[in-house]
Design a protein around this motif. Structure first.
Motif, PDB file in Angstrom:
ATOM      1  N   GLN A  37      -0.530   5.814  -9.072  1.00 11.63           N
ATOM      2  CA  GLN A  37      -1.692   6.320  -8.469  1.00 11.63           C
ATOM      3  C   GLN A  37      -1.967   7.860  -8.784  1.00 11.63           C
ATOM      4  OE1 GLN A  37      -2.159   6.907  -4.031  1.00 11.63           O
ATOM      5  NE2 GLN A  37      -3.646   5.297  -3.937  1.00 11.63           N
ATOM      6  N   LYS A  55      -8.607   3.123  -4.644  1.00  9.75           N
ATOM      7  CA  LYS A  55      -8.249   2.964  -3.387  1.00  9.75           C
ATOM      8  C   LYS A  55      -9.109   4.064  -2.392  1.00  9.75           C
ATOM      9  CE  LYS A  55      -4.427   2.271  -0.043  1.00  9.75           C
ATOM     10  NZ  LYS A  55      -4.650   3.578   0.733  1.00  9.75           N
ATOM     11  N   ASN A  75      -7.013   7.545  -5.886  1.00 10.70           N
ATOM     12  CA  ASN A  75      -6.742   7.700  -4.391  1.00 10.70           C
ATOM     13  C   ASN A  75      -7.997   8.427  -3.848  1.00 10.70           C
ATOM     14  OD1 ASN A  75      -6.507   8.925  -1.971  1.00 10.70           O
ATOM     15  ND2 ASN A  75      -4.131   8.668  -2.148  1.00 10.70           N
ATOM     16  N   HIS A  96      -9.153   0.819   2.427  1.00 13.95           N
ATOM     17  CA  HIS A  96      -8.698   1.066   3.883  1.00 13.95           C
ATOM     18  C   HIS A  96      -9.947   1.181   4.905  1.00 13.95           C
ATOM     19  CE1 HIS A  96      -6.421   3.746   6.957  1.00 13.95           C
ATOM     20  NE2 HIS A  96      -6.765   2.790   7.358  1.00 13.95           N
ATOM     21  N   TYR A 116      -5.837   8.177  11.446  1.00 18.38           N
ATOM     22  CA  TYR A 116      -5.216   6.825  11.581  1.00 18.38           C
ATOM     23  C   TYR A 116      -5.503   6.314  13.001  1.00 18.38           C
ATOM     24  CZ  TYR A 116      -3.179   7.050   7.209  1.00 18.38           C
ATOM     25  OH  TYR A 116      -2.943   7.357   6.050  1.00 18.38           O
ATOM     26  N   PRO A 170       3.194   5.789  -4.248  1.00 15.91           N
ATOM     27  CA  PRO A 170       2.630   6.754  -3.835  1.00 15.91           C
ATOM     28  C   PRO A 170       1.725   7.818  -5.017  1.00 15.91           C
ATOM     29  CG  PRO A 170       4.631   6.856  -2.964  1.00 15.91           C
ATOM     30  CD  PRO A 170       4.683   5.627  -4.233  1.00 15.91           C
ATOM     31  N   TYR A 171       0.788   8.543  -4.815  1.00 21.64           N
ATOM     32  CA  TYR A 171       0.089   9.176  -5.490  1.00 21.64           C
ATOM     33  C   TYR A 171       0.855  10.313  -6.469  1.00 21.64           C
ATOM     34  CZ  TYR A 171       0.031  12.909  -1.824  1.00 21.64           C
ATOM     35  OH  TYR A 171       0.493  13.669  -0.726  1.00 21.64           O
ATOM     36  N   SER A 175       0.648  -1.199  -0.050  1.00 24.97           N
ATOM     37  CA  SER A 175      -0.057   0.134  -0.027  1.00 24.97           C
ATOM     38  C   SER A 175       0.820   1.169  -0.089  1.00 24.97           C
ATOM     39  CB  SER A 175      -0.935  -0.149   1.309  1.00 24.97           C
ATOM     40  OG  SER A 175      -1.955   0.864   1.279  1.00 24.97           O
ATOM     41  N   PRO A 176       0.443   2.345  -0.841  1.00 21.78           N
ATOM     42  CA  PRO A 176       1.572   3.449  -1.086  1.00 21.78           C
ATOM     43  C   PRO A 176       1.582   4.095   0.138  1.00 21.78           C
ATOM     44  CG  PRO A 176      -0.486   3.863  -2.139  1.00 21.78           C
ATOM     45  CD  PRO A 176      -0.644   2.490  -1.633  1.00 21.78           C
ATOM     46  N   LEU A 177       2.959   4.600   0.484  1.00 23.82           N
ATOM     47  CA  LEU A 177       2.913   5.587   1.470  1.00 23.82           C
ATOM     48  C   LEU A 177       4.043   6.610   0.921  1.00 23.82           C
ATOM     49  CD1 LEU A 177       2.142   3.256   3.680  1.00 23.82           C
ATOM     50  CD2 LEU A 177       3.333   4.375   5.285  1.00 23.82           C
ATOM     51  N   GLN A 178       3.003   7.959   0.747  1.00 23.22           N
ATOM     52  CA  GLN A 178       3.838   8.960   0.148  1.00 23.22           C
ATOM     53  C   GLN A 178       5.138   9.303   1.066  1.00 23.22           C
ATOM     54  OE1 GLN A 178       4.804  10.987  -2.731  1.00 23.22           O
ATOM     55  NE2 GLN A 178       2.700  11.143  -2.978  1.00 23.22           N
ATOM     56  N   ASN A 206      -7.410  -3.486   3.042  1.00 28.81           N
ATOM     57  CA  ASN A 206      -6.241  -2.817   3.487  1.00 28.81           C
ATOM     58  C   ASN A 206      -6.618  -2.334   5.053  1.00 28.81           C
ATOM     59  OD1 ASN A 206      -5.198   0.518   3.410  1.00 28.81           O
ATOM     60  ND2 ASN A 206      -3.912  -1.133   3.621  1.00 28.81           N
ATOM     61  N   GLY A 207      -5.633  -2.326   5.884  1.00 29.38           N
ATOM     62  CA  GLY A 207      -5.675  -1.788   7.178  1.00 29.38           C
ATOM     63  C   GLY A 207      -5.154  -2.479   8.498  1.00 29.38           C
ATOM     64  N   ASP A 208      -4.164  -1.982   9.014  1.00 31.01           N
ATOM     65  CA  ASP A 208      -3.739  -2.571  10.293  1.00 31.01           C
ATOM     66  C   ASP A 208      -3.208  -3.919  10.257  1.00 31.01           C
ATOM     67  OD1 ASP A 208      -4.234  -0.078  11.159  1.00 31.01           O
ATOM     68  OD2 ASP A 208      -5.714  -0.893  12.895  1.00 31.01           O
ATOM     69  N   GLY A 237       0.481  -1.438   4.259  1.00 24.99           N
ATOM     70  CA  GLY A 237       1.084  -0.258   4.142  1.00 24.99           C
ATOM     71  C   GLY A 237       2.143  -0.083   5.202  1.00 24.99           C
ATOM     72  N   ARG A 238       1.773   0.353   6.364  1.00 23.53           N
ATOM     73  CA  ARG A 238       2.819   0.687   7.396  1.00 23.53           C
ATOM     74  C   ARG A 238       3.589  -0.534   8.006  1.00 23.53           C
ATOM     75  NH1 ARG A 238      -1.500   3.642  11.031  1.00 23.53           N
ATOM     76  NH2 ARG A 238      -2.605   1.963   9.986  1.00 23.53           N
TER      77      ARG A 238
HETATM   78  C1  LIG Z   1       2.719   8.523   5.819  1.00 16.88           C
HETATM   79  C2  LIG Z   1       1.733   8.028   4.953  1.00 16.88           C
HETATM   80  C3  LIG Z   1       1.423   8.233   3.594  1.00 16.88           C
HETATM   81  C4  LIG Z   1       0.545   7.660   2.898  1.00 16.88           C
HETATM   82  N1  LIG Z   1       0.591   7.913   1.436  1.00 16.88           N
HETATM   83  C5  LIG Z   1      -0.411   7.276   0.824  1.00 16.88           C
HETATM   84  C6  LIG Z   1      -0.514   7.415  -0.659  1.00 16.88           C
HETATM   85  O1  LIG Z   1       0.198   8.009  -1.572  1.00 16.88           O
HETATM   86  N2  LIG Z   1      -1.494   6.901  -1.393  1.00 16.88           N
HETATM   87  C7  LIG Z   1      -2.611   6.136  -0.725  1.00 16.88           C
HETATM   88  O2  LIG Z   1      -3.365   5.437  -1.361  1.00 16.88           O
HETATM   89  N3  LIG Z   1      -2.557   5.941   0.468  1.00 16.88           N
HETATM   90  C8  LIG Z   1      -1.366   6.624   1.325  1.00 16.88           C
HETATM   91  N4  LIG Z   1      -1.291   6.396   2.400  1.00 16.88           N
HETATM   92  C9  LIG Z   1      -2.359   5.277   3.266  1.00 16.88           C
HETATM   93  C10 LIG Z   1      -1.796   3.741   3.216  1.00 16.88           C
HETATM   94  O3  LIG Z   1      -1.513   3.382   1.886  1.00 16.88           O
HETATM   95  C11 LIG Z   1      -2.998   2.734   4.006  1.00 16.88           C
HETATM   96  O4  LIG Z   1      -3.815   2.966   3.068  1.00 16.88           O
HETATM   97  C12 LIG Z   1      -3.026   3.033   5.495  1.00 16.88           C
HETATM   98  O5  LIG Z   1      -1.766   3.451   6.122  1.00 16.88           O
HETATM   99  C13 LIG Z   1      -3.841   1.793   5.985  1.00 16.88           C
HETATM  100  O6  LIG Z   1      -3.032   0.780   5.789  1.00 16.88           O
HETATM  101  P1  LIG Z   1      -2.011  -0.068   6.810  1.00 16.88           P
HETATM  102  O7  LIG Z   1      -2.546  -0.036   8.130  1.00 16.88           O
HETATM  103  O8  LIG Z   1      -1.316  -1.245   6.351  1.00 16.88           O
HETATM  104  O9  LIG Z   1      -0.952   1.102   6.935  1.00 16.88           O
HETATM  105  C14 LIG Z   1      -0.391   6.779   3.561  1.00 16.88           C
HETATM  106  C15 LIG Z   1      -0.218   6.524   4.807  1.00 16.88           C
HETATM  107  C16 LIG Z   1       0.557   6.948   5.559  1.00 16.88           C
HETATM  108  C17 LIG Z   1       0.759   6.942   7.141  1.00 16.88           C
END
Ligand SMILES: Cc1cc2nc3c(=O)[nH]c(=O)nc-3n(C[C@H](O)[C@H](O)[C@H](O)COP(=O)(O)O)c2cc1C
Length: 324
Positions: free
Chosen positions: A66, A135, A93, A164, A172, A35-36, A8-11, A195-197, A220-221
């Motif tokens: 994305q 997403k 997104n 998510h 969050y 990431p987007y 899952s993308p994290l910018q 998606n999530g946690d 993601g995280r």
């Molecule tokens: C710092 C940060 C940046 C993120 N950037 C994006 C992003 O660019 N695109 C997106 O769809 N979700 C983004 N997310 C959301 C994550 O992709 C994911 O949906 C969310 O963290 C829940 O999943 P997880 O519990 O597995 O982390 C971001 C989340 C965080 C914390």
């Protein structure tokens, strides 16, 4: 049932530098969502976005780009750009929860406007041949918002909807809402990804038990905090490899070198690595102490010593755990 794991993308975290280092040392991820890309009103792709999805920077990875937008012209512009690079799919997104995005009716702030979603998807599908996937969160104010979009989303041949399982207003905080996700499973006209946690093998197994029809899982995280997680899920094991800290150390050094080439000055590089350590430290024995130690480092020399000491301590902690 064979399963697919998606990053899952994290910018700010899962750029091509991270993705390549991750894939080299850990594996387990089938596809990485980048990431987007966001245009901010100008029909120009910023260099960072461009570099992040250039095929030459992702040549051993499956990547899906994305976009975050509320505008059909922007969507079509970015579609043409990603198609020119060879991509066949663009992910939209509708999940971002931050006020500066919500105030512009983007991210999860767009979920409660199905008519606008309809107009955008209509133009994208009539003017391009890109495959669109979504997403989404389940809403901004409440988790019923997504259900109200389903009749509109059902009009289009979307590849999937990754959800998510939170609402935007939560950011969050709080837990994922699994009852609301079940309602999505019951009503979605499209294939759903969860998606999530997902942060441990145990939490993944709980989700599989609860949602037996889902076979695509996005992490993601949890993947940054514990990069061994996807391969452990795939191998159906709770056990880390014996050389866990050696592998982590090589991964760390590869990531560090990649950022050393991008950033200038010890401070910038250490700050970048600190943001990663805020995740990396999570499964280690004393996360607060570890982050404090990294934060204290003001030069790369001190940083390198801190990392060596942290990994040495973890190795010993782990070893004594097993032996006694
Ligand atoms: C710092 C940060 C940046 C993120 N950037 C994006 C992003 O660019 N695109 C997106 O769809 N979700 C983004 N997310 C959301 C994550 O992709 C994911 O949906 C969310 O963290 C829940 O999943 P997880 O519990 O597995 O982390 C971001 C989340 C965080 C914390």
């Amino acid at each position: 049932m064979s399963i697919t794991l998606l990053s899952s993308p994290l910018q700010g975290f899962t750029d091509y530098r991270f993705r390549n280092a991750f894939h080299k040392y850990f594996g387990g991820i089938d596809t990485f969502f980048a990431p987007y890309i966001r245009l901010n009103g100008k029909m120009v792709i910023k260099t960072n976005y461009d570099k992040d999805i250039q095929l030459k920077n992702n040549n051993t990875l499956n990547v899906i780009p994305q976009i975050m937008t509320n505008d059909a012209d922007e969507f079509i512009f970015v579609t043409k750009f990603v198609q020119s690079l060879g991509y066949k799919e663009l992910n939209w997104n509708l999940g971002c929860p931050y006020p500066m995005v919500i105030n512009k009716c983007m991210g999860s702030g767009l979920i409660n406007d199905p008519d606008r979603i309809d107009r955008i998807l209509d133009r994208v599908h009539s003017e391009t041949d890109i495959t669109v996937s979504m997403k989404m969160r389940m809403g901004y104010e409440h988790s019923g918002e997504i259900i109200d979009t389903f009749p509109i989303l059902g009009k289009y041949p979307l590849k999937n909807i990754a959800i998510h399982a939170r609402i935007g207003k939560q950011l969050y905080k709080g837990g994922v809402d699994l009852d609301a996700f079940q309602r999505c499973v019951d009503h979605s006209p499209h294939k759903l990804y969860y998606n999530g946690d997902i942060t441990t093998v145990a939490s993944y197994r709980e989700m599989v038990k609860r949602f037996p029809s889902i076979d695509h899982w996005m992490i993601g995280r949890g993947l940054i905090a514990d990069p061994f997680l996807p391969s452990m899920i795939k191998n159906n094991t709770d056990e880390y490899p014996e050389d866990r800290f050696e592998i982590f150390s090589k991964f760390h050094d590869t990531l560090f070198s990649a950022y050393e080439q991008k950033l200038t000055g010890d401070k910038m590089i250490i700050m970048k690595m600190l943001s990663f350590w805020q995740y990396f430290a999570t499964p280690f024995s004393n996360p607060t102490k570890i982050v404090k130690k990294i934060r204290k480092a003001k030069t790369i020399e001190v940083y390198d010593d801190a990392v060596a000491e942290i990994l040495d301590n973890e190795r010993r902690f782990h070893y004594s755990d097993i032996s006694y």
